[in-house]
Design a protein around this motif. Structure first.
Motif, short mmCIF file in Angstrom:
data_model
loop_
_atom_site.label_atom_id
_atom_site.label_comp_id
_atom_site.label_asym_id
_atom_site.label_seq_id
_atom_site.Cartn_x
_atom_site.Cartn_y
_atom_site.Cartn_z
N SER A 46 4.71 -35.11 -47.89
CA SER A 46 4.96 -33.94 -47.04
C SER A 46 3.64 -33.25 -46.65
N HIS A 47 2.52 -33.70 -47.18
CA HIS A 47 1.23 -33.13 -46.80
C HIS A 47 0.25 -34.16 -46.25
N GLY A 48 0.80 -35.32 -45.87
CA GLY A 48 -0.02 -36.37 -45.27
C GLY A 48 0.12 -36.36 -43.76
N PHE A 120 -2.52 -25.94 -44.66
CA PHE A 120 -1.35 -26.77 -44.38
C PHE A 120 -1.29 -27.93 -45.37
N ALA A 121 -2.05 -27.80 -46.47
CA ALA A 121 -2.24 -28.95 -47.36
C ALA A 121 -1.73 -28.66 -48.75
N ALA A 122 -1.76 -29.70 -49.59
CA ALA A 122 -1.45 -29.51 -51.02
C ALA A 122 -2.67 -28.88 -51.69
N GLY A 158 6.10 -16.37 -48.96
CA GLY A 158 5.95 -17.75 -48.52
C GLY A 158 6.44 -18.66 -49.63
N THR A 159 6.32 -19.96 -49.44
CA THR A 159 6.67 -20.88 -50.54
C THR A 159 5.58 -20.85 -51.60
N ASN A 160 4.53 -20.08 -51.32
CA ASN A 160 3.47 -19.70 -52.24
C ASN A 160 3.17 -20.68 -53.39
N PHE A 176 -0.96 -29.61 -62.33
CA PHE A 176 0.33 -29.33 -61.69
C PHE A 176 0.07 -28.58 -60.39
N ASP A 177 0.92 -28.80 -59.45
CA ASP A 177 0.79 -28.18 -58.12
C ASP A 177 2.19 -28.01 -57.58
N MET A 178 2.63 -26.80 -57.48
CA MET A 178 4.04 -26.60 -57.13
C MET A 178 4.25 -25.36 -56.27
N ALA A 179 5.18 -25.48 -55.37
CA ALA A 179 5.64 -24.31 -54.64
C ALA A 179 6.37 -23.41 -55.63
N THR A 180 6.38 -22.10 -55.39
CA THR A 180 7.15 -21.22 -56.27
C THR A 180 8.57 -21.01 -55.73
N THR A 301 8.99 -36.85 -71.83
CA THR A 301 7.94 -36.06 -71.17
C THR A 301 6.98 -36.97 -70.40
N ARG A 302 6.32 -36.37 -69.44
CA ARG A 302 5.16 -36.98 -68.81
C ARG A 302 4.24 -35.85 -68.39
N LEU A 303 2.99 -36.18 -68.20
CA LEU A 303 2.05 -35.13 -67.81
C LEU A 303 2.09 -34.92 -66.30
N PRO A 304 2.05 -33.68 -65.83
CA PRO A 304 2.02 -33.45 -64.39
C PRO A 304 0.74 -34.05 -63.79
N GLY A 305 0.89 -34.63 -62.64
CA GLY A 305 -0.24 -35.31 -61.98
C GLY A 305 -0.18 -36.81 -62.19
N GLN A 306 0.56 -37.24 -63.23
CA GLN A 306 0.59 -38.66 -63.58
C GLN A 306 1.20 -39.53 -62.48
N ARG A 307 2.26 -39.01 -61.85
CA ARG A 307 2.89 -39.78 -60.77
C ARG A 307 1.88 -40.04 -59.66
N ARG A 308 1.16 -39.00 -59.25
CA ARG A 308 0.17 -39.16 -58.18
C ARG A 308 -0.94 -40.12 -58.60
P1 NDP Z 1 7.03 -30.97 -56.92
O1 NDP Z 1 8.23 -30.21 -57.34
O2 NDP Z 1 7.22 -32.31 -56.35
O3 NDP Z 1 6.04 -31.13 -58.16
C1 NDP Z 1 5.51 -30.00 -58.80
C2 NDP Z 1 4.62 -30.41 -59.93
O4 NDP Z 1 5.41 -30.81 -61.04
C3 NDP Z 1 3.69 -31.57 -59.63
O5 NDP Z 1 2.42 -31.30 -60.15
C4 NDP Z 1 4.37 -32.75 -60.34
O6 NDP Z 1 3.43 -33.74 -60.76
C5 NDP Z 1 4.98 -32.06 -61.53
N1 NDP Z 1 6.14 -32.76 -62.06
C6 NDP Z 1 7.20 -33.24 -61.37
N2 NDP Z 1 8.09 -33.80 -62.22
C7 NDP Z 1 7.57 -33.67 -63.47
C8 NDP Z 1 8.01 -34.04 -64.77
N3 NDP Z 1 9.17 -34.67 -64.96
N4 NDP Z 1 7.23 -33.75 -65.83
C9 NDP Z 1 6.04 -33.11 -65.64
N5 NDP Z 1 5.56 -32.74 -64.44
C10 NDP Z 1 6.31 -33.00 -63.37
O7 NDP Z 1 6.13 -30.08 -55.94
P2 NDP Z 1 6.62 -29.04 -54.82
O8 NDP Z 1 7.64 -29.71 -53.99
O9 NDP Z 1 6.94 -27.74 -55.43
O10 NDP Z 1 5.27 -28.86 -53.96
C11 NDP Z 1 4.78 -29.95 -53.22
C12 NDP Z 1 3.45 -29.64 -52.61
O11 NDP Z 1 3.57 -28.71 -51.57
C13 NDP Z 1 2.38 -29.07 -53.54
O12 NDP Z 1 1.30 -29.98 -53.48
C14 NDP Z 1 1.99 -27.74 -52.91
O13 NDP Z 1 0.61 -27.43 -53.00
C15 NDP Z 1 2.37 -27.97 -51.48
N6 NDP Z 1 2.61 -26.71 -50.75
C16 NDP Z 1 1.65 -26.24 -49.87
C17 NDP Z 1 1.85 -25.06 -49.17
C18 NDP Z 1 0.81 -24.50 -48.26
O14 NDP Z 1 1.03 -23.46 -47.68
N7 NDP Z 1 -0.34 -25.11 -48.10
C19 NDP Z 1 3.11 -24.29 -49.31
C20 NDP Z 1 3.99 -24.84 -50.31
C21 NDP Z 1 3.77 -26.01 -50.98
P3 NDP Z 1 3.28 -35.15 -59.92
O15 NDP Z 1 2.53 -34.76 -58.68
O16 NDP Z 1 2.55 -36.05 -60.82
O17 NDP Z 1 4.68 -35.60 -59.63
#
Ligand code: NDP
Length: 332
Positions: A46-48, A120-122, A158-160, A176-180, A301-308
């Motif tokens: 979604s950010h490519g 507009f990026a991750a 925002g999705t912040n 970890f990198d996640m929308a709130t 468990t798995r560590l966040p970032g591992q999938r990427r």
């Molecule tokens: P996800 O819900 O897909 O993932 C959130 C995080 O959780 C990732 O770091 C992921 O690691 C980790 N994760 C997922 N599953 C597990 C698990 N089972 N155990 C441990 N860790 C886990 O991300 P979002 O959909 O919330 O966000 C996607 C992207 O959107 C982000 O990169 C964010 O920066 C971007 N974004 C950018 C915005 C902007 O304005 N620029 C606005 C909003 C979002 P992994 O990557 O390894 O799966």
């Protein structure tokens, strides 16, 4: 969904060519095309390339300066401001990060406030770059209102997204990198495009009712914060750090100013780096490895970032949505 295989070099070339055609100078095009390619490489779809039509729209409307020349200024010994010159955020990040790294290595902690950019990026891109230099990274940014604060039916946040990265000794960083919000807007848009449902309660429809329909959420509805009032407070904190502290637009202000061309609105980003070497002392790395051993020894468990990072090992072509590719090819 039909897909077309495309190698990473081709993805980069395509992004670079399109961005150049619509007004990016070589440095700006390189920074954004690299970010787009890394997103495809890691499976952050979604950010490519998905973002290219939006990047182009904002260059065409002249909202974004494709020839931005960001400038660093020290606000204090360890707080740096990057004036983004109304360009795309990856350009300001490329200019600001080396100064943040240098500063954090001197003072143990450093702050980078990025102003007047279009994000507009991750965010893992910037936090991971810090962790690769043995620093802890934290970054967050606001956007336009699409998320209703806990209890509300109308958007204010925002999705912040927020990202955190921790460096490791002999391994890729934990990131970890996640929308709130319950889901990133890009993911909701991808689900709408591909005809998939999203989990029930991801957002509300235009009547304020919970729904699993991504189309209803993106057309007149709202997203909800993750974890109800808890995620809502984190989204609020991000507004305060990325706008209040940085001195840039809150999401509601960004919406008032934006021309809605489909590209990213203007705003700021807050980045903080910490040196574990200077703050925790020499043993910090072995100590935290013991924690990761405990964590990963637990089933499930798995560590966040591992999938990427696993996706990154694949040097083959990436599967690109054929319709998207056609749209981008028509832009050239
Ligand atoms: P996800 O819900 O897909 O993932 C959130 C995080 O959780 C990732 O770091 C992921 O690691 C980790 N994760 C997922 N599953 C597990 C698990 N089972 N155990 C441990 N860790 C886990 O991300 P979002 O959909 O919330 O966000 C996607 C992207 O959107 C982000 O990169 C964010 O920066 C971007 N974004 C950018 C915005 C902007 O304005 N620029 C606005 C909003 C979002 P992994 O990557 O390894 O799966």
């Amino acid at each position: 969904m039909n897909t077309t295989p495309l190698r990473l070099e081709k993805i980069y070339d395509l992004a670079y060519s399109v961005l150049s055609k619509y007004g990016c100078d070589p440095f700006n095009a390189e920074c954004v095309a690299t970010t787009v390619t890394h997103a495809e490489r890691d499976g952050s779809v979604s950010h490519g390339l998905f973002r290219i039509p939006g990047y182009v729209a904002s260059l065409k409307s002249k909202k974004v300066n494709g020839a931005s020349k960001p400038i660093n200024t020290h606000l204090t010994n360890n707080a740096i401001r990057v004036e983004g010159d109304y360009g795309f955020a990856p350009v300001a990040i490329k200019v600001g990060l080396p100064e943040l790294i240098k500063t954090t290595r001197n003072y143990g902690i450093g702050i980078l406030t990025i102003k007047n950019t279009h994000h507009f990026a991750a965010l893992w891109h910037e936090t991971e770059a810090l962790a690769e230099k043995n620093l802890i990274g934290l970054a967050c940014t606001a956007y336009k209102p699409v998320v209703a604060p806990a209890g509300a039916k109308k958007p204010l946040y925002g999705t912040n997204p927020i990202s955190f990265a921790w460096p490791r000794k002999n391994s890729t960083p934990v990131v970890f990198d996640m929308a709130t919000s319950t889901m990133a807007l890009g993911e909701v848009q991808v689900a709408a495009r591909d005809g998939h449902k999203v989990p029930f309660g991801t957002g509300l429809n235009s009547k304020g009712e919970k729904t699993d329909d991504p189309v209803a959420i993106s057309n007149g509805g709202v997203l909800l914060p993750f974890g109800d009032y808890k995620g809502s407070s984190i989204a609020m904190m991000i507004e305060l750090l990325a706008a209040g502290l940085v001195g840039d637009l809150f999401s509601f202000e960004a919406a008032n100013e934006d021309n809605n061309d489909g590209g990213p609105s203007r705003g700021g980003e807050f980045i903080m780096a910490i040196s574990p070497e200077l703050i925790a002392g020499k043993n910090w790395n072995d100590h935290s490895e013991k924690f990761f051993e405990q964590l990963t020894s637990l089933d499930g468990t798995r560590l966040p970032g591992q999938r990427r990072h696993n996706n990154r090992k694949d040097d083959g072509p990436r599967k690109i949505n054929s319709e998207l590719l056609q749209t981008i090819n028509q832009l050239i």
